[in-house]
Design a protein around this motif. Structure first.
Motif, PDB file in Angstrom:
ATOM      1  N   MET A   1       0.785  -1.276  -0.055  1.00  0.00           N
ATOM      2  CA  MET A   1      -0.071   0.055   0.003  1.00  0.00           C
ATOM      3  C   MET A   1       0.839   1.455  -0.004  1.00  0.00           C
ATOM      4  O   MET A   1       1.727   1.377   0.581  1.00  0.00           O
ATOM      5  N   MET A   2       0.494   2.208  -0.883  1.00  0.00           N
ATOM      6  CA  MET A   2       1.336   3.381  -1.067  1.00  0.00           C
ATOM      7  C   MET A   2       1.026   4.121   0.310  1.00  0.00           C
ATOM      8  O   MET A   2      -0.254   4.257   0.839  1.00  0.00           O
ATOM      9  N   LYS A   3       2.200   4.769   0.977  1.00  0.00           N
ATOM     10  CA  LYS A   3       2.111   5.621   2.103  1.00  0.00           C
ATOM     11  C   LYS A   3       1.637   7.168   1.671  1.00  0.00           C
ATOM     12  O   LYS A   3       2.503   7.393   0.755  1.00  0.00           O
ATOM     13  N   LYS A   4       0.794   7.778   2.313  1.00  0.00           N
ATOM     14  CA  LYS A   4       0.698   8.990   1.889  1.00  0.00           C
ATOM     15  C   LYS A   4       1.812   9.996   2.312  1.00  0.00           C
ATOM     16  O   LYS A   4       2.623   9.881   3.322  1.00  0.00           O
ATOM     17  N   HIS A   5       2.146  11.106   1.086  1.00  0.00           N
ATOM     18  CA  HIS A   5       2.786  12.096   1.592  1.00  0.00           C
ATOM     19  C   HIS A   5       1.867  13.442   2.038  1.00  0.00           C
ATOM     20  O   HIS A   5       1.049  13.724   1.841  1.00  0.00           O
ATOM     21  N   ILE A   6       2.525  13.635   3.270  1.00  0.00           N
ATOM     22  CA  ILE A   6       1.949  14.738   4.197  1.00  0.00           C
ATOM     23  C   ILE A   6       2.474  16.294   3.797  1.00  0.00           C
ATOM     24  O   ILE A   6       3.508  16.325   3.895  1.00  0.00           O
ATOM     25  N   VAL A   7       1.589  17.156   3.397  1.00  0.00           N
ATOM     26  CA  VAL A   7       2.018  18.600   3.368  1.00  0.00           C
ATOM     27  C   VAL A   7       1.417  19.184   4.550  1.00  0.00           C
ATOM     28  O   VAL A   7       0.363  19.603   4.724  1.00  0.00           O
ATOM     29  N   PHE A   8       2.227  19.587   5.551  1.00  0.00           N
ATOM     30  CA  PHE A   8       1.791  20.363   6.767  1.00  0.00           C
ATOM     31  C   PHE A   8       1.792  21.870   6.149  1.00  0.00           C
ATOM     32  O   PHE A   8       2.763  22.321   5.594  1.00  0.00           O
ATOM     33  N   CYS A   9       0.784  22.548   6.445  1.00  0.00           N
ATOM     34  CA  CYS A   9       0.381  24.023   6.020  1.00  0.00           C
ATOM     35  C   CYS A   9       0.367  25.111   6.893  1.00  0.00           C
ATOM     36  O   CYS A   9      -0.401  24.757   7.965  1.00  0.00           O
ATOM     37  N   LEU A  10       1.198  25.854   6.962  1.00  0.00           N
ATOM     38  CA  LEU A  10       1.386  26.851   7.978  1.00  0.00           C
ATOM     39  C   LEU A  10       0.498  28.376   7.624  1.00  0.00           C
ATOM     40  O   LEU A  10       1.021  28.830   6.531  1.00  0.00           O
ATOM     41  N   VAL A  31      -2.073  11.893  -1.157  1.00  0.00           N
ATOM     42  CA  VAL A  31      -1.213  12.890  -0.363  1.00  0.00           C
ATOM     43  C   VAL A  31      -2.485  13.627   0.495  1.00  0.00           C
ATOM     44  O   VAL A  31      -3.497  13.597   0.329  1.00  0.00           O
ATOM     45  N   GLU A  32      -1.807  14.063   1.659  1.00  0.00           N
ATOM     46  CA  GLU A  32      -2.622  14.645   2.678  1.00  0.00           C
ATOM     47  C   GLU A  32      -2.068  16.039   3.125  1.00  0.00           C
ATOM     48  O   GLU A  32      -1.011  16.256   3.430  1.00  0.00           O
ATOM     49  N   LEU A  33      -2.951  17.220   2.737  1.00  0.00           N
ATOM     50  CA  LEU A  33      -2.976  18.146   3.201  1.00  0.00           C
ATOM     51  C   LEU A  33      -3.287  18.516   4.838  1.00  0.00           C
ATOM     52  O   LEU A  33      -4.353  18.188   5.105  1.00  0.00           O
ATOM     53  N   TYR A  34      -2.277  18.995   5.779  1.00  0.00           N
ATOM     54  CA  TYR A  34      -2.421  19.054   7.197  1.00  0.00           C
ATOM     55  C   TYR A  34      -2.293  20.260   7.648  1.00  0.00           C
ATOM     56  O   TYR A  34      -1.110  20.746   7.750  1.00  0.00           O
ATOM     57  N   ARG A  63       3.658  18.726  17.921  1.00  0.00           N
ATOM     58  CA  ARG A  63       2.385  18.370  17.583  1.00  0.00           C
ATOM     59  C   ARG A  63       2.437  17.366  16.191  1.00  0.00           C
ATOM     60  O   ARG A  63       1.475  17.027  15.887  1.00  0.00           O
ATOM     61  N   ILE A  64       3.607  17.407  15.327  1.00  0.00           N
ATOM     62  CA  ILE A  64       3.628  16.730  14.151  1.00  0.00           C
ATOM     63  C   ILE A  64       4.575  15.486  14.209  1.00  0.00           C
ATOM     64  O   ILE A  64       4.601  14.751  13.545  1.00  0.00           O
ATOM     65  N   ALA A  65       5.543  15.656  15.299  1.00  0.00           N
ATOM     66  CA  ALA A  65       6.560  14.773  15.269  1.00  0.00           C
ATOM     67  C   ALA A  65       6.002  13.001  15.167  1.00  0.00           C
ATOM     68  O   ALA A  65       6.523  12.233  14.442  1.00  0.00           O
ATOM     69  N   ASN A  66       4.943  12.829  15.600  1.00  0.00           N
ATOM     70  CA  ASN A  66       4.470  11.381  15.584  1.00  0.00           C
ATOM     71  C   ASN A  66       3.172  11.354  14.627  1.00  0.00           C
ATOM     72  O   ASN A  66       2.695  10.090  14.018  1.00  0.00           O
ATOM     73  N   GLU A  67       3.210  12.231  13.657  1.00  0.00           N
ATOM     74  CA  GLU A  67       2.496  12.281  12.263  1.00  0.00           C
ATOM     75  C   GLU A  67       3.261  12.226  11.004  1.00  0.00           C
ATOM     76  O   GLU A  67       2.859  12.042  10.093  1.00  0.00           O
TER      77      GLU A  67
END
Length: 239
Positions: A1-10, A31-34, A63-67
């Motif tokens: 299964m392909m793992k999502k790429h996360i884009v953290f948006c500030l 892809v996940e926009l976070y 807040r993101i280290a575990n994400e």
């Protein structure tokens, strides 16, 4: 299964994570926009504001280290959010985490540049005039005192963070590729965004879009498309 790429948006100064919600309509499921929420606004309204950039990055790191996804992650930040994204990248590396795949830094001067005149300490009417000139705060906030009284402390705290920011010279280079994004009618222009190229040993790209400082609101679909291309994931408009 392909793992999502996360884009953290500030978000930018005065902004909340909600401004990025509609961006999610333009990404594929891989892809996940976070959107990240700063202390003192949105769902974190009751929390105290950050007193320094170090405090901001410490909070957001935890807040993101575990994400962090095996599919990799990137940061997108506009204006103040871009500066925080850069410092958060440095924090991730300092804490022993893999660096982000890409930094998308929008409408923000490089860290070694003057941040402009200080306004966070001004009396209310003068502060309101300066904020209004930026054209980023809704008119209903500017012209309704009871609403402005709610938003003013948030804006003051954010501008204090920007105005008191100082680049710590030690280890300011990063290896993460950077895409600098600017508005063609913005005071933070192409030349100032190009200065970010000195801060990475990776690739550097520069892109412009029509508009002033808040051009991202009118061009978020094109920006998301480019982000997907840069991190190697599919782009789609969800129906």
């Amino acid at each position: 299964m392909m793992k999502k790429h996360i884009v953290f948006c500030l978000p930018y100064a005065g902004g909340a994570s909600s401004l990025y919600i509609k961006w999610r309509h333009h990404v594929h499921s891989d892809v996940e926009l976070y959107p990240l929420e700063y202390a003192g606004r949105g769902k974190r309204f009751s929390e105290p504001f950050y007193s320094s950039m170090d405090e901001a990055t410490f909070d957001l790191f935890h807040r993101i280290a575990n994400e962090i996804s095996p599919g990799g992650y990137s940061f997108f930040g506009h204006s103040m959010g871009g500066l925080i994204a850069y410092e958060l990248c440095r924090r991730m590396m300092k804490e022993g985490y893999p660096p982000p795949s890409h930094l998308f830094l929008s409408g923000v001067k490089a860290p070694d540049q003057p941040r402009g005149k200080s306004i966070h300490h001004l009396p209310n009417e003068e502060f309101k005039t300066e904020i209004q000139a930026l054209n980023g705060t809704p008119q209903e906030v500017i012209h309704h005192p009871e609403i402005f009284d709610i938003f003013a402390p948030i804006l003051r705290a954010d501008f204090k963070l920007i105005e008191e920011y100082q680049l710590i010279e030690k280890e300011w280079h990063i290896s993460t590729p950077i895409t600098g994004i600017y508005g063609t009618e913005d005071d933070v222009d192409q030349e100032e965004l190009a200065r970010w190229s000195a801060f990475t040993t990776g690739e550097f790209h520069l892109e412009g879009y029509p508009g002033g400082h808040f051009f991202i609101h009118n061009h978020h679909q094109e920006i998301v498309r480019r982000m997907c291309e840069r991190v190697g994931v599919r782009y789609v408009v969800k129906r």
